[in-house]
Write a protein that holds these residues in place. Structure first.
Motif, PDB file in Angstrom:
ATOM      1  N   ILE A 189       0.931  -1.229  -0.027  1.00 47.02           N
ATOM      2  CA  ILE A 189       0.019   0.031  -0.091  1.00 47.02           C
ATOM      3  C   ILE A 189       0.871   1.346  -0.047  1.00 47.02           C
ATOM      4  CG2 ILE A 189      -1.760   1.386   1.327  1.00 47.02           C
ATOM      5  CD1 ILE A 189      -2.572  -1.193   2.358  1.00 47.02           C
ATOM      6  N   ILE A 190       0.656   2.050  -1.161  1.00 47.21           N
ATOM      7  CA  ILE A 190       1.429   3.487  -1.027  1.00 47.21           C
ATOM      8  C   ILE A 190       0.823   4.433  -0.635  1.00 47.21           C
ATOM      9  CG2 ILE A 190       2.907   4.639  -2.823  1.00 47.21           C
ATOM     10  CD1 ILE A 190       3.530   1.583  -2.735  1.00 47.21           C
ATOM     11  N   VAL A 191       1.269   5.191   0.245  1.00 44.57           N
ATOM     12  CA  VAL A 191       0.451   6.240   1.107  1.00 44.57           C
ATOM     13  C   VAL A 191       1.191   7.618   0.770  1.00 44.57           C
ATOM     14  CG1 VAL A 191      -0.385   7.259   3.119  1.00 44.57           C
ATOM     15  CG2 VAL A 191      -0.239   4.723   3.055  1.00 44.57           C
ATOM     16  N   LEU A 232      -7.873   0.267   5.611  1.00 37.99           N
ATOM     17  CA  LEU A 232      -7.499  -0.500   4.255  1.00 37.99           C
ATOM     18  C   LEU A 232      -6.608  -1.799   4.581  1.00 37.99           C
ATOM     19  CD1 LEU A 232      -7.479  -1.082   1.365  1.00 37.99           C
ATOM     20  CD2 LEU A 232      -5.657   0.703   1.116  1.00 37.99           C
ATOM     21  N   VAL A 233      -5.569  -1.537   5.586  1.00 41.26           N
ATOM     22  CA  VAL A 233      -4.811  -2.730   6.387  1.00 41.26           C
ATOM     23  C   VAL A 233      -5.790  -3.779   6.912  1.00 41.26           C
ATOM     24  CG1 VAL A 233      -3.039  -3.356   7.980  1.00 41.26           C
ATOM     25  CG2 VAL A 233      -2.758  -1.148   6.512  1.00 41.26           C
ATOM     26  N   THR A 234      -6.817  -3.189   7.702  1.00 40.12           N
ATOM     27  CA  THR A 234      -7.397  -4.207   8.444  1.00 40.12           C
ATOM     28  C   THR A 234      -8.651  -5.069   7.235  1.00 40.12           C
ATOM     29  OG1 THR A 234      -8.090  -2.882   9.959  1.00 40.12           O
ATOM     30  CG2 THR A 234      -9.649  -4.535   9.967  1.00 40.12           C
ATOM     31  N   LEU A 235      -8.928  -4.334   6.285  1.00 37.08           N
ATOM     32  CA  LEU A 235      -9.760  -5.033   5.253  1.00 37.08           C
ATOM     33  C   LEU A 235      -8.744  -6.193   4.549  1.00 37.08           C
ATOM     34  CD1 LEU A 235     -11.745  -2.175   3.671  1.00 37.08           C
ATOM     35  CD2 LEU A 235     -12.695  -4.044   4.973  1.00 37.08           C
ATOM     36  N   GLN A 250      -5.974  -7.507   5.605  1.00 41.57           N
ATOM     37  CA  GLN A 250      -5.415  -8.570   6.237  1.00 41.57           C
ATOM     38  C   GLN A 250      -6.852  -9.522   6.362  1.00 41.57           C
ATOM     39  OE1 GLN A 250      -3.941  -6.480   9.698  1.00 41.57           O
ATOM     40  NE2 GLN A 250      -1.962  -6.768   9.213  1.00 41.57           N
ATOM     41  N   ASP A 251      -7.850  -9.224   6.597  1.00 46.01           N
ATOM     42  CA  ASP A 251      -9.085 -10.033   6.719  1.00 46.01           C
ATOM     43  C   ASP A 251      -9.362 -10.742   5.341  1.00 46.01           C
ATOM     44  OD1 ASP A 251      -9.580  -9.084   9.393  1.00 46.01           O
ATOM     45  OD2 ASP A 251     -11.206  -7.816   8.652  1.00 46.01           O
ATOM     46  N   ALA A 252      -8.594 -10.243   4.303  1.00 44.67           N
ATOM     47  CA  ALA A 252      -8.975 -11.083   3.012  1.00 44.67           C
ATOM     48  C   ALA A 252      -7.707 -11.962   2.935  1.00 44.67           C
ATOM     49  CB  ALA A 252      -9.009 -10.068   1.810  1.00 44.67           C
ATOM     50  N   GLY A 253      -6.712 -11.987   3.857  1.00 41.52           N
ATOM     51  CA  GLY A 253      -5.688 -12.875   3.836  1.00 41.52           C
ATOM     52  C   GLY A 253      -4.208 -12.548   3.274  1.00 41.52           C
ATOM     53  N   TRP A 254      -4.173 -11.033   3.078  1.00 41.61           N
ATOM     54  CA  TRP A 254      -3.213 -10.549   2.606  1.00 41.61           C
ATOM     55  C   TRP A 254      -2.132 -10.102   3.643  1.00 41.61           C
ATOM     56  CZ3 TRP A 254      -2.184  -9.798  -2.517  1.00 41.61           C
ATOM     57  CH2 TRP A 254      -3.043  -9.851  -3.371  1.00 41.61           C
ATOM     58  N   THR A 255      -0.715 -10.308   3.660  1.00 46.41           N
ATOM     59  CA  THR A 255       0.387  -9.638   4.364  1.00 46.41           C
ATOM     60  C   THR A 255       0.472  -7.970   3.817  1.00 46.41           C
ATOM     61  OG1 THR A 255       1.442 -11.599   4.700  1.00 46.41           O
ATOM     62  CG2 THR A 255       2.570  -9.807   5.050  1.00 46.41           C
ATOM     63  N   GLU A 286       1.370   2.923  15.092  1.00 42.37           N
ATOM     64  CA  GLU A 286       0.208   2.029  15.020  1.00 42.37           C
ATOM     65  C   GLU A 286      -0.051   1.188  13.797  1.00 42.37           C
ATOM     66  OE1 GLU A 286      -4.343   3.221  14.111  1.00 42.37           O
ATOM     67  OE2 GLU A 286      -3.590   4.231  16.004  1.00 42.37           O
ATOM     68  N   LEU A 287       0.602   1.714  12.267  1.00 42.58           N
ATOM     69  CA  LEU A 287       0.657   0.965  11.382  1.00 42.58           C
ATOM     70  C   LEU A 287       1.643  -0.219  11.490  1.00 42.58           C
ATOM     71  CD1 LEU A 287       0.122   3.686   8.824  1.00 42.58           C
ATOM     72  CD2 LEU A 287      -1.335   1.886   9.260  1.00 42.58           C
ATOM     73  N   GLU A 288       2.712   0.097  12.011  1.00 40.99           N
ATOM     74  CA  GLU A 288       3.859  -0.737  12.104  1.00 40.99           C
ATOM     75  C   GLU A 288       3.295  -2.021  13.288  1.00 40.99           C
ATOM     76  OE1 GLU A 288       7.381   1.312  13.352  1.00 40.99           O
ATOM     77  OE2 GLU A 288       7.851   1.448  11.140  1.00 40.99           O
ATOM     78  N   LYS A 289       2.533  -1.555  14.001  1.00 34.80           N
ATOM     79  CA  LYS A 289       2.084  -2.648  15.153  1.00 34.80           C
ATOM     80  C   LYS A 289       0.933  -3.490  14.400  1.00 34.80           C
ATOM     81  CE  LYS A 289      -0.175  -3.326  19.391  1.00 34.80           C
ATOM     82  NZ  LYS A 289      -0.984  -2.357  20.696  1.00 34.80           N
ATOM     83  N   GLN A 290       0.351  -2.765  13.615  1.00 39.40           N
ATOM     84  CA  GLN A 290      -0.960  -3.546  13.018  1.00 39.40           C
ATOM     85  C   GLN A 290      -0.546  -4.480  11.877  1.00 39.40           C
ATOM     86  OE1 GLN A 290      -3.697  -0.858  11.030  1.00 39.40           O
ATOM     87  NE2 GLN A 290      -5.145  -2.368  10.643  1.00 39.40           N
TER      88      GLN A 290
END
Length: 108
Positions: free
Chosen positions: A10-12, A24-27, A29-34, A51-55
């Protein structure tokens, strides 16, 4: 749960939606992506890096890295090593010019 080999980069950039990238990270990861976050330097002011590094469990990348690590360097297959570069790469693709039409943005 994430699957090995299924990585979403993901490019921010520094824009209004940037603070919500965690959703977007949550979605993903829920779909099986690293997930790996890459942020432009100005985007760092828009996101919560810790927070993003932890997530994601991965560092947020924002700096240019000179060269690839040794593990990422791949040798050219022997059957291609003796060929000229134009024989190993596909030909370039060029966009066609726009069709003439009304307005100042047309190509003549």
């Amino acid at each position: 749960m994430t699957q090995p080999g299924k990585v979403l980069y993901i490019i921010v950039c520094a824009a209004g939606p940037a603070p919500d990238v965690g959703r977007l990270v949550t979605l993903a990861q829920d779909a099986g992506w690293t997930v790996q976050i890459i942020a432009t330097p100005p985007a760092l002011d828009f996101i919560n890096i810790a927070e993003l590094e932890k997530q994601t469990g991965r560092p947020v990348r924002s700096q240019y890295r000179n060269g690839a690590p040794r593990s990422a360097i791949r040798a050219i297959p022997t059957e291609l090593a003796d060929r000229a570069p134009h024989e190993t790469a596909p030909p370039p693709v060029f966009a066609r010019p726009l069709r003439p039409g009304p307005g100042p943005s047309t190509v003549s």
